[in-house]
Design an enzyme around this catalytic site. Structure first.
Site: not given
Ligand code: IVH
Length: 694
Positions: A55, A53, A246, A436, A339, A451, A57, A137, A433, A456, A194, A315, A133, A135, A102-103
């Site tokens: 170095e 670290d 991703y 006590c 999910k 307390c 810096d 969170d 409390c 106590c 993400e 995918k 891959e 997902k 979204s998916l």
């Molecule tokens: S692909 C056009 N890959 O899940 C689609 N999404 O409910 C692009 N997420 O909004 C998304 N891991 O925020 C993709 N390996 C992954 C992901 C991922 C998490 C999230 C992402 C998306 C949400 C969908």
């Protein structure tokens, strides 16, 4: 990303820069930037640091010095531009180049089979190759690189427009500030990913919050998305977020550019450009059965990943097939989320009990109808404090939604007021409390009631439990239930009494056979030689967590040194602020606490800093003592001290005639004055100190 030769080259160049001073010309400045970028990649993406670290810096400081004299050379890709400056007023709203969709979710095997069938029929093929891959969170994010340079970072927002949080995104050190896209014919690229927080970092952060009397953040997802939108970029930097790229949602490239043709290759391309990606976790599957089996396997092993995941993303691997499949207005047709089984459940809040912690804090704990969540039966959930209860609108008799994120302890997400019958009753906080019966107090700046009776019984038991716990004195076999039992029988009434137990009485108790008694005796005996930082942590001083205990232990020779340390002296230790200093000073000035320590010494518990007296290394600084004062700008004080010790030197506590070197940063005060008066001490500025290291 880097060939072996390149790795060696950058490593050698790093050493060269370390041996020299600030870059002399623009070319070597550009080279230094590349060296730092490489070091960042090793550290943040590969988790395999290249440099110490200190170095790192030094290199960073060299770069910064060059920029101070050549401001015209600074571009957005300089690592110094990650440095957080100022507060954001608010985040401007900007449009995504391509909407952030979204998916669609699937929850079981049949859903996946149906989706596969639909895809195959739509593009009229017999079989599709998929790439799967995790997902993640966390909080989704879009990154736009323009002519190689990170131009914007945008939150998801409503999918069409998001908030521009570029400054905060730059605090995420795993996200490259630049990449070599132009060389591949790419002018502009929009990358989706993400932002996530490491589960271990999340846990450590929550532990720190708990020490400060604050309610823990609910889960890593909230922590990531909340942090990303903080107005103070410096705070963002402290939270150590990371990102995972991703998906590429848009590319402007020359017609001659040879772009990847599959999702897997596209992610590999990003990885080669230095982006953190899920490449290690990605699996290419040629049959849908393989997809299903792999999803199930990941679900079994989800807790082994360093980040929280709530499912898998499946995918279509071929990017041309993806294009053919297209999208609806909400989600792509070429991908679905699988999910994992929810780690949420609903249950009924039966009653609230109030527990007394070792510092007297009163914590409401909800007793709920037992309910399984992700393989564990939950019947008891902490509600942290009064504010949390009010915020979540909880009443006794309510149905509540519970969640267990990863390995994190379960928590109540919210009440479900729609299901109220009218018979629910409010949660009333006690004024006395529960153990006590003394009156509770609530300091103005705190969220918890306390307390304040140190005698106590509940607090005493909790203090013994803490003292013996794994991260403190680590007395195996002296766990919560044994301590409670021995306390209730009057055998163990205080911390020093651990070392004075009536073994003949204990041997006659049920559950204490010869073997367990001898194990317990051995564990107690061993604890007498525990390291000083563990003892300091075990004493349960307010605001002194494991890290602070280590800092304190490193600064002293024996625990009794702290009897005389003033708040000011404590504050001069790195990372110790006034609040902690006041608490430590107060603890050691209290006669009862000193008696406790003297009793421990009498029983043979070691209170000395063993490492300090034995771990001396032979080196160029052997026999020399150093003290740092003022703010160091090139590196953290702890690194500088470490370097001194690695070279055989010692760190002194104060300026006196025995001190050899005083290293002076900015705003040095009384220590410098005193050293000047003594006239026997060599006074060094930072630069002179760095030169001594070489
Ligand atoms: S692909 C056009 N890959 O899940 C689609 N999404 O409910 C692009 N997420 O909004 C998304 N891991 O925020 C993709 N390996 C992954 C992901 C991922 C998490 C999230 C992402 C998306 C949400 C969908």
């Amino acid at each position: 990303m880097y060939s072996q030769e390149q790795e060696k080259y950058y490593f050698d160049q790093a050493k060269q820069f370390l041996a020299n001073d600030v870059p002399e010309d623009e070319a070597s400045y550009e080279l230094l930037k590349k060296v730092i970028k490489y070091a960042d990649w090793k550290y943040y993406v590969q988790s395999n640091p290249l440099l110490a670290d200190v170095e790192y810096d030094i290199l960073f400081k060299q770069l910064h010095r060059f920029e101070q004299t050549h401001p015209q050379c600074i571009k957005n890709d300089s690592p110094t531009q990650r440095v957080a400056m100022g507060l954001s007023e608010r985040f401007p709203s900007v449009a995504h180049l391509v909407p952030m969709l979204s998916l669609e979710n699937t929850y079981n095997e049949q859903d996946i089979l149906d989706w596969d069938k639909k895809c195959r029929e739509s593009i009229q093929v017999n079989a599709i190759t998929y790439c799967i891959e995790p997902k993640y969170d966390g909080a989704s994010i879009s990154l736009v690189y323009q002519n190689n340079i990170l131009d914007r970072g945008i939150t998801r927002g409503d999918g069409v427009k998001g908030e521009e949080i570029t400054n905060n995104v730059k605090q995420i050190r795993s996200i490259p500030l630049s990449a070599s896209f132009i060389e591949k014919g790419i002018e502009q690229i929009e990358i989706r990913g993400e932002v996530v927080i490491h589960k271990a970092i999340f846990d450590a952060y929550n532990q720190q919050r708990a020490e400060e009397g604050l309610a823990p953040l609910a889960n890593p997802r909230n922590a990531a998305s909340g942090t990303l939108r903080m107005l103070d970029a410096q705070e963002v930097a402290k939270r150590k977020l990371t990102a995972i790229a991703y998906h590429v949602s848009n590319i402007t490239a020359s017609p001659a550019a040879a772009l990847p043709r599959t999702h897997y290759d596209m992610v590999r391309f990003l990885a080669q450009e230095g982006f953190p990606t899920p490449i290690q976790e990605m699996r290419v599957c040629t049959t849908i059965q393989e997809v299903i089996a792999t999803c199930n396997k990941f679900e079994q092993e989800r807790d082994q990943l360093p980040f929280e995941i709530d499912g898998m993303v499946i995918k279509v691997n071929d990017l041309w097939q993806q294009e053919q499949l297209g999208m609806t207005s909400h989600h792509p047709r070429w991908a679905v989320a699988f999910k994992f089984k929810a780690r949420q459940a609903t249950s009924k809040l039966l009653k609230v009990e109030f527990q007394v912690g070792r510092t007297g804090s009163i914590t409401p704990v909800a007793k709920i109808e037992p309910v399984p969540i992700g393989g564990v039966v939950v019947s008891s959930v902490s509600l942290f404090n009064e504010e949390v209860v009010a915020e979540k609108d909880l009443m006794i008799g309510d149905y509540v939604l519970l969640e267990r994120a990863g390995d994190v302890i379960p928590y109540i997400v919210k009440s479900i007021p729609e299901l109220r019958s009218g018979e629910e009753t409010p949660i009333l906080f006690p004024k006395q409390c529960p153990v006590c019966k003394s009156d509770l107090e609530k300091p103005l700046e705190e969220a918890v009631w306390r307390c304040v009776n140190v005698a106590c019984e509940a607090q005493v038991v909790e203090r013994i439990i803490h003292f013996a716990s794994k991260d403190a004195m680590d007395i195996r076999n002296l766990g919560v239930s044994n301590i409670q039992k021995l306390f209730d029988l009057g055998i163990l009434k205080s911390i020093p009494a651990i070392y004075d137990l009536d073994w003949s009485r204990i041997s006659s108790l049920e559950g204490f056979g010869a073997k367990s008694v001898s194990n317990l005796q051995q564990a107690i005996e061993q604890s007498k030689t525990q390291e000083l930082n563990r003892l300091l942590f075990g004493l349960g001083i307010r605001y002194v967590g494991e890290t602070t205990a280590k800092i304190l232990a490193n600064a002293i020779d024996t625990i009794q040194d702290l009897y005389t340390w003033t708040e000011e002296q404590l504050c001069s230790l790195e990372d110790i602020g006034p609040k902690v200093a006041a608490s430590v000073a107060h603890f050691f000035q209290h006669p009862e606490n000193r008696t406790l320590i003297e009793q421990l010494i009498e029983k043979g518990v070691s209170v000395d800093n063993k490492r300090k007296s034995t771990a001396l290394i032979e080196g160029v600084f052997s026999g020399k003592s150093f003290l740092f004062t003022g703010t160091l700008t090139a590196f953290k004080r702890s690194y500088a001290e470490q370097m001194v010790e690695e070279k055989g030197g010692t760190i002194a506590n104060s300026v006196n005639s025995k001190l050899d070197f005083l290293v002076v940063g900015t705003d040095a005060g009384s220590k410098l004055e005193k050293a000047k008066k003594l006239n026997t001490i060599t006074i060094l500025n930072e630069q002179e100190f760095i030169e001594m290291l070489h």
